[in-house]
Scaffold this motif. Structure first.
Motif, PDB file in Angstrom:
ATOM      1  N   ALA A  17       0.739  -1.395   0.057  1.00  0.00           N
ATOM      2  CA  ALA A  17       0.083   0.175  -0.172  1.00  0.00           C
ATOM      3  C   ALA A  17       0.843   1.316   0.062  1.00  0.00           C
ATOM      4  O   ALA A  17       0.258   2.317  -0.187  1.00  0.00           O
ATOM      5  CB  ALA A  17      -1.002  -0.088   1.159  1.00  0.00           C
ATOM      6  N   GLU A  18       2.076   1.133   0.176  1.00  0.00           N
ATOM      7  CA  GLU A  18       3.135   2.289   0.544  1.00  0.00           C
ATOM      8  C   GLU A  18       3.621   2.861  -1.185  1.00  0.00           C
ATOM      9  O   GLU A  18       3.924   3.988  -1.163  1.00  0.00           O
ATOM     10  CB  GLU A  18       4.221   1.935   1.223  1.00  0.00           C
ATOM     11  N   VAL A  19       3.386   1.858  -1.971  1.00  0.00           N
ATOM     12  CA  VAL A  19       3.854   2.498  -3.384  1.00  0.00           C
ATOM     13  C   VAL A  19       2.659   2.330  -4.445  1.00  0.00           C
ATOM     14  O   VAL A  19       2.137   1.501  -4.406  1.00  0.00           O
ATOM     15  CB  VAL A  19       4.883   1.704  -3.864  1.00  0.00           C
ATOM     16  N   ARG A  20       2.283   3.355  -5.220  1.00  0.00           N
ATOM     17  CA  ARG A  20       1.098   3.393  -5.898  1.00  0.00           C
ATOM     18  C   ARG A  20       1.575   3.538  -7.409  1.00  0.00           C
ATOM     19  O   ARG A  20       2.694   4.182  -7.616  1.00  0.00           O
ATOM     20  CB  ARG A  20       0.200   4.460  -5.580  1.00  0.00           C
ATOM     21  N   VAL A  21       0.789   3.036  -8.378  1.00  0.00           N
ATOM     22  CA  VAL A  21       1.380   3.089  -9.610  1.00  0.00           C
ATOM     23  C   VAL A  21       0.096   3.402 -10.576  1.00  0.00           C
ATOM     24  O   VAL A  21      -1.196   3.240 -10.281  1.00  0.00           O
ATOM     25  CB  VAL A  21       1.925   1.894 -10.286  1.00  0.00           C
ATOM     26  N   SER A  22       0.423   4.326 -11.753  1.00  0.00           N
ATOM     27  CA  SER A  22      -0.681   4.465 -12.521  1.00  0.00           C
ATOM     28  C   SER A  22      -0.055   4.336 -14.006  1.00  0.00           C
ATOM     29  O   SER A  22       1.167   4.414 -14.441  1.00  0.00           O
ATOM     30  CB  SER A  22      -1.313   5.937 -12.484  1.00  0.00           C
ATOM     31  N   ARG A  23      -0.991   4.061 -14.932  1.00  0.00           N
ATOM     32  CA  ARG A  23      -0.547   3.964 -16.375  1.00  0.00           C
ATOM     33  C   ARG A  23      -1.577   4.766 -17.201  1.00  0.00           C
ATOM     34  O   ARG A  23      -2.865   4.534 -17.143  1.00  0.00           O
ATOM     35  CB  ARG A  23      -0.662   2.585 -16.854  1.00  0.00           C
ATOM     36  N   GLN A  24      -1.017   5.529 -18.162  1.00  0.00           N
ATOM     37  CA  GLN A  24      -1.850   6.574 -18.952  1.00  0.00           C
ATOM     38  C   GLN A  24      -1.571   6.289 -20.342  1.00  0.00           C
ATOM     39  O   GLN A  24      -0.305   6.370 -20.723  1.00  0.00           O
ATOM     40  CB  GLN A  24      -1.479   7.946 -18.373  1.00  0.00           C
ATOM     41  N   ASP A  25      -2.515   6.136 -21.245  1.00  0.00           N
ATOM     42  CA  ASP A  25      -2.579   5.904 -22.723  1.00  0.00           C
ATOM     43  C   ASP A  25      -1.962   7.514 -23.115  1.00  0.00           C
ATOM     44  O   ASP A  25      -2.710   8.185 -22.849  1.00  0.00           O
ATOM     45  CB  ASP A  25      -3.623   5.393 -23.133  1.00  0.00           C
ATOM     46  N   LEU A  26      -0.521   7.606 -23.923  1.00  0.00           N
ATOM     47  CA  LEU A  26      -0.453   8.756 -24.613  1.00  0.00           C
ATOM     48  C   LEU A  26      -0.770   8.579 -25.895  1.00  0.00           C
ATOM     49  O   LEU A  26      -1.175   9.796 -26.450  1.00  0.00           O
ATOM     50  CB  LEU A  26       1.031   9.088 -24.238  1.00  0.00           C
ATOM     51  N   LYS A  27      -0.725   7.574 -26.703  1.00  0.00           N
ATOM     52  CA  LYS A  27      -0.597   7.525 -28.083  1.00  0.00           C
ATOM     53  C   LYS A  27      -1.244   6.267 -28.455  1.00  0.00           C
ATOM     54  O   LYS A  27      -0.692   5.225 -27.984  1.00  0.00           O
ATOM     55  CB  LYS A  27       0.852   7.889 -28.783  1.00  0.00           C
ATOM     56  N   ALA A  28      -2.098   6.067 -29.568  1.00  0.00           N
ATOM     57  CA  ALA A  28      -2.276   4.970 -30.153  1.00  0.00           C
ATOM     58  C   ALA A  28      -2.640   5.634 -31.661  1.00  0.00           C
ATOM     59  O   ALA A  28      -3.819   5.804 -32.030  1.00  0.00           O
ATOM     60  CB  ALA A  28      -3.730   4.403 -29.513  1.00  0.00           C
ATOM     61  N   LYS A  29      -1.793   5.122 -32.503  1.00  0.00           N
ATOM     62  CA  LYS A  29      -1.631   5.747 -33.781  1.00  0.00           C
ATOM     63  C   LYS A  29      -1.568   4.474 -34.769  1.00  0.00           C
ATOM     64  O   LYS A  29      -0.631   3.865 -34.652  1.00  0.00           O
ATOM     65  CB  LYS A  29      -0.565   6.807 -34.050  1.00  0.00           C
ATOM     66  N   ASP A  30      -2.461   4.380 -35.670  1.00  0.00           N
ATOM     67  CA  ASP A  30      -2.416   3.375 -36.800  1.00  0.00           C
ATOM     68  C   ASP A  30      -2.193   4.026 -38.240  1.00  0.00           C
ATOM     69  O   ASP A  30      -3.095   4.866 -38.522  1.00  0.00           O
ATOM     70  CB  ASP A  30      -3.628   2.426 -36.812  1.00  0.00           C
ATOM     71  N   ARG A  31      -1.317   3.605 -39.052  1.00  0.00           N
ATOM     72  CA  ARG A  31      -1.066   4.203 -40.275  1.00  0.00           C
ATOM     73  C   ARG A  31      -1.314   2.919 -41.132  1.00  0.00           C
ATOM     74  O   ARG A  31      -0.434   1.728 -41.122  1.00  0.00           O
ATOM     75  CB  ARG A  31       0.456   4.559 -40.340  1.00  0.00           C
ATOM     76  N   LYS A  32      -1.959   3.097 -42.140  1.00  0.00           N
ATOM     77  CA  LYS A  32      -2.046   2.068 -43.108  1.00  0.00           C
ATOM     78  C   LYS A  32      -1.184   2.437 -44.409  1.00  0.00           C
ATOM     79  O   LYS A  32      -0.761   3.362 -44.470  1.00  0.00           O
ATOM     80  CB  LYS A  32      -3.742   2.108 -43.690  1.00  0.00           C
ATOM     81  N   GLY A  33      -0.937   1.318 -45.196  1.00  0.00           N
ATOM     82  CA  GLY A  33       0.020   1.466 -46.237  1.00  0.00           C
ATOM     83  C   GLY A  33      -0.725   2.357 -47.245  1.00  0.00           C
ATOM     84  O   GLY A  33      -2.074   2.579 -47.241  1.00  0.00           O
ATOM     85  N   GLY A  34       0.108   2.980 -48.373  1.00  0.00           N
ATOM     86  CA  GLY A  34      -0.444   4.132 -49.012  1.00  0.00           C
ATOM     87  C   GLY A  34      -0.701   3.206 -50.531  1.00  0.00           C
ATOM     88  O   GLY A  34      -1.036   2.150 -50.555  1.00  0.00           O
ATOM     89  N   LEU A  35      -0.760   3.886 -51.661  1.00  0.00           N
ATOM     90  CA  LEU A  35      -1.171   3.547 -52.845  1.00  0.00           C
ATOM     91  C   LEU A  35      -0.389   2.249 -53.389  1.00  0.00           C
ATOM     92  O   LEU A  35      -0.683   1.264 -53.819  1.00  0.00           O
ATOM     93  CB  LEU A  35      -1.139   4.826 -53.829  1.00  0.00           C
TER      94      LEU A  35
END
Length: 192
Positions: free
Chosen positions: A105-123
Motif C-alpha cells: 500500500a505504500e507505493v502506487r502506480v498509474s498507467r496513462q495511454d499517450l498515443k495509439a496511432k495506426d497508419r495504413k499503407g499507401g497506394l
C-alpha cells in the motif's frame, strides 16, 4: 515432519513419508505435511500496471527440493500471519518460482495511454504501422527509497514480415528486453 525419502524413478518420483498417514475416502481434499526444505529467497516489489494498478510484494526463489513441486495451492504466511492461498505452477528442481505476498500500500502506480496511432499503407505499399505510447508513474509513500520492478508487455511476432521495435529515444532508458517472450522491465527506485 522429518524428511521424506525420495526415490527417483526417472519419469516419476516416489516420496515415502516417515510415518503412516490415514486419508478418508470421502472425496474431500486433505493436507498432509510431506517434507520441509529450506532455501534462499529474495523479496521485491513488482508492478504490471497494464494488468493491475497495484504494486505487489513478491518472493522469488529457485525450487530447493530435490523433486518437482506439483501445480496446486500454496498457503502463504507473512510475518507469521496467514495471507491466503495462491495458485502455484509446476516447478522442476531448481526452477525459478515467484509468489505474491499481497499488495504493497505504500507505493502506487498509474498507467496513462499517450498515443495509439495506426497508419495504413499507401497506394503502392501494403505496409501498416501501429504506434503505442504509455506513461507509467510511481508514487512512493514509504519512509525510505524502495526498488520497484516495473514490467510491461510488447507484442511478439511469429511472422518474419512483421517487426516489433521499441523506439530508442522515446523509451525510458535502462530497460531490459525479453523480445522472445515479449517483456520489457525497468528497475526503478522512486524517492519517498
Amino acid at each position: 515432519p522429518a524428511g521424506a525419502d525420495l526415490d527417483d524413478k526417472g519419469r516419476s518420483f516416489s516420496l515415502t513419508l516417515p510415518r503412516r498417514v490415514t486419508v478418508a475416502s470421502d472425496g474431500r481434499p486433505y493436507w498432509m505435511p510431506v517434507d520441509v526444505v529450506t532455501g534462499p529467497a529474495a523479496t521485491k516489489l513488482v508492478t504490471i500496471p497494464k494488468l493491475r494498478p497495484h504494486v505487489y510484494q513478491m518472493v522469488s526463489l529457485d525450487n530447493p527440493a530435490a523433486y518437482p513441486l506439483l501445480q496446486g495451492r500454496v498457503h502463504v504466511y507473512r510475518r507469521g500471519s496467514y495471507v491466503g492461498d495462491l495458485p502455484m505452477k509446476y516447478a522442476a528442481p531448481g526452477e525459478p518460482i515467484e509468489l505474491s505476498l499481497g499488495i504493497d500500500a505504500e507505493v502506487r502506480v498509474s498507467r496513462q495511454d499517450l498515443k495509439a496511432k495506426d497508419r495504413k499503407g499507401g497506394l503502392l505499399s501494403c505496409d501498416k504501422s501501429m504506434e503505442r505510447a504509455y506513461r507509467i508513474t510511481l508514487e512512493s509513500h514509504a519512509t525510505e527509497p524502495v526498488a520497484v520492478e516495473v514490467r510491461d508487455s510488447i507484442p511478439v511476432s511469429k511472422v518474419e514480415e512483421i517487426e516489433v521495435k521499441l523506439k530508442k529515444g522515446a523509451t525510458t532508458a535502462g530497460y531490459r528486453l525479453d523480445a522472445h517472450r515479449g517483456f520489457v522491465s525497468w528497475s526503478v527506485t522512486p524517492a519517498p
